[in-house]
Design a protein around this motif. Sequence first.
Motif, PDB file in Angstrom:
ATOM      1  N   ARG A   1       0.836  -1.212   0.000  1.00 14.61           N
ATOM      2  CA  ARG A   1       0.000   0.000   0.000  1.00 14.61           C
ATOM      3  C   ARG A   1       0.864   1.252   0.000  1.00 14.61           C
ATOM      4  N   LYS A   2       1.872   1.246   0.855  1.00 18.23           N
ATOM      5  CA  LYS A   2       2.716   2.437   0.979  1.00 18.23           C
ATOM      6  C   LYS A   2       3.487   2.679  -0.325  1.00 18.23           C
ATOM      7  N   GLY A   3       4.000   1.576  -0.892  1.00 13.48           N
ATOM      8  CA  GLY A   3       4.754   1.689  -2.142  1.00 13.48           C
ATOM      9  C   GLY A   3       3.886   2.238  -3.265  1.00 13.48           C
ATOM     10  N   ILE A   4       2.684   1.695  -3.364  1.00 15.31           N
ATOM     11  CA  ILE A   4       1.749   2.152  -4.407  1.00 15.31           C
ATOM     12  C   ILE A   4       1.388   3.616  -4.184  1.00 15.31           C
ATOM     13  N   PHE A   5       1.152   3.969  -2.907  1.00 10.53           N
ATOM     14  CA  PHE A   5       0.753   5.344  -2.619  1.00 10.53           C
ATOM     15  C   PHE A   5       1.861   6.336  -2.965  1.00 10.53           C
ATOM     16  N   THR A   6       3.103   5.952  -2.687  1.00 13.63           N
ATOM     17  CA  THR A   6       4.237   6.820  -3.015  1.00 13.63           C
ATOM     18  C   THR A   6       4.295   7.053  -4.525  1.00 13.63           C
ATOM     19  N   GLU A   7       4.150   5.955  -5.293  1.00 12.87           N
ATOM     20  CA  GLU A   7       4.169   6.077  -6.760  1.00 12.87           C
ATOM     21  C   GLU A   7       2.930   6.836  -7.266  1.00 12.87           C
ATOM     22  N   TRP A   8       1.822   6.634  -6.570  1.00 10.62           N
ATOM     23  CA  TRP A   8       0.550   7.304  -6.894  1.00 10.62           C
ATOM     24  C   TRP A   8       0.738   8.823  -6.778  1.00 10.62           C
ATOM     25  N   GLU A   9       1.276   9.248  -5.630  1.00 12.43           N
ATOM     26  CA  GLU A   9       1.524  10.687  -5.427  1.00 12.43           C
ATOM     27  C   GLU A   9       2.517  11.222  -6.471  1.00 12.43           C
ATOM     28  N   ASN A  10       3.541  10.411  -6.757  1.00 10.24           N
ATOM     29  CA  ASN A  10       4.528  10.843  -7.764  1.00 10.24           C
ATOM     30  C   ASN A  10       3.883  11.060  -9.126  1.00 10.24           C
ATOM     31  N   ALA A  11       3.021  10.104  -9.515  1.00 11.59           N
ATOM     32  CA  ALA A  11       2.396  10.165 -10.840  1.00 11.59           C
ATOM     33  C   ALA A  11       1.528  11.423 -10.981  1.00 11.59           C
TER      34      ALA A  11
END
Length: 592
Positions: free
Chosen positions: A207-217
């Motif tokens: 979840r954290k990894g996806i969220f970090t990439e989500w915010e980046n995108a």
Amino acid sequence: MANTYSEVWDLDVFFEGGSNSAEFAAHMTAAAEEIAGFKKEVEKWQPSEHQDESARLTSLVEMFDGAARKVRQAGAFVSCLQAQNTQDKKANQLRATVTELSASLQNALTAFDQKLAGFSPEVWEELVKSGLLNELSFVLTERRERAAEKLSGEEESAINALSVDGYHGWGQLYDLLVSNTKIKYKDGDLSVGQAANKLSDTDRSVRKGIFTEWENAWGEKEDFFSKNLNHLAGFRLNVYKLRGWDDVLKEPLDINRMQKETLNAMWEVISDHKVPFVQFLNRKAKLLGLEKLSWYDLDAPIGSTESKLSYQEGADFIVDNFAQFGKEMADFAKMAFENNWIEAEDRPGKAPGGFHTFFPESSQSRIFMTYSGTPSNVSTLAHELGHGFHTYAMRDLHLLNRNYAMNVAETASTFAEMIVSDASLKNSTSKEEKISLLEDKIQRSVALLMNIHARFLFETRFYEERKQGVVNAERLNELMKDAQTEAYGGALEEYHPLFWASKLHFYITGVPFYNFPYTFGYLFSLGIYAMAQEEGRGYEEKYIALLKDSASMPVEELAQKHLNVDLTKKDFWEKAVRMCVEDVEEFLALTE
């Protein structure tokens, strides 16, 4: 059990051949001709101050009905094409054509409404005394009153024409940006929809990894998104200014046939009851072994999530439990499953989210979602079937009397969802499963009383600042974070400042303020649900009567007539929020 229901919908029954359908191309041509015919008749019409006009007006209403059905049929078809395959470029082109058709119908309607506004009150009253016009009197009178508050027909037509490449163009640009947004994950890229599903993964590192990439995108494109949002708001504010409207909530409240007192009473009650929900979020953090939840933990499952249901099992569960409430609702759901009205297959290339759309010429619904067997998926499916049942209950009414606003649109969907989530709770076989299901149910209260509240706070504040000039991405992040902190009662450690970029609802051009109607619909529905539980199986008839009236009176009147309550007062909202709080209390007791 043999899987007999298809997980792929049937669109060929409307137009064969998808986005390359020759049949659909012919339909679009016919729609354009009907709109042109309606427009011509409206232009020719010189209403006299005489009740003899009723025959002419009835004929124009019928012409509008034919053209509007064609346009809606086309819009529904294109929405389905775009959702089932985000790479269908032809479908995106067709969307632009449908938007143009809608705008030209809107132009003709604007002229029509202006002519309605020309009648004196006395003659108008005589006109709508009998026949079809009497049946449509609420809606026609509403159109006439709204026209009187707008600019001249020529000016409103100019706004409509300019909005195709301006206002709606910005909305479509947002869709394009999102369809090209990819979220990095392990060795490949995920679509926005696939990534969103990962935010409910059991593993926090995922979840954290996806969220970090989500915010980046979203952050990488934040300048595009902020430009987009600013232009949408700027267009809207300029139109309001020209019409002399200074309150940004005037139009959304009008559209939702709702008084500001009602909206204020609702939000006040919600703000007064934040504490139990903050306690719930704190308890959830503890159960997940955390000091405090972060944004990406909100959808983390708790307890046993073993109860996966195949599509067939999920469908049967829904039908069986709808039947506990009433036969009509169960029969409707069964028909939707048997006739392939639902697109549920879990495959790449589909759009995120779920929706219901209606094909008025065929009197059929279509439901879109991605089903992977979770309790939450079953709830979503029930929710969208609730929307379908709402349109089905109104199937014999004139199209103009079926145009319910978004706040009551969420009533039947939430009601259907409640039936299914309560049934799941009752059927739970262990304490752990009960906790898991209860948490899933409370999640919806958190979404509607906290997340939607944050959206509302953000959007009202953003619009006030936008009146002074462009609001940059950095400031949008601040506004969003402040709104989330307030709405969640400070319960989270990390927030989602770029939520304004990732949430489609802020970019929808069909209706402004696509937020508070959800919360209204949820709580309104809980009030109806409480009555249904008191009255038992005989309530279905009364429920259908309420749904049938949902597009032909203000919500305050609807509630007074069918529920005998005053929505401008806090009592009704207190009772509805209380039902949500009871779930939290049960959860806190079970997880002591």
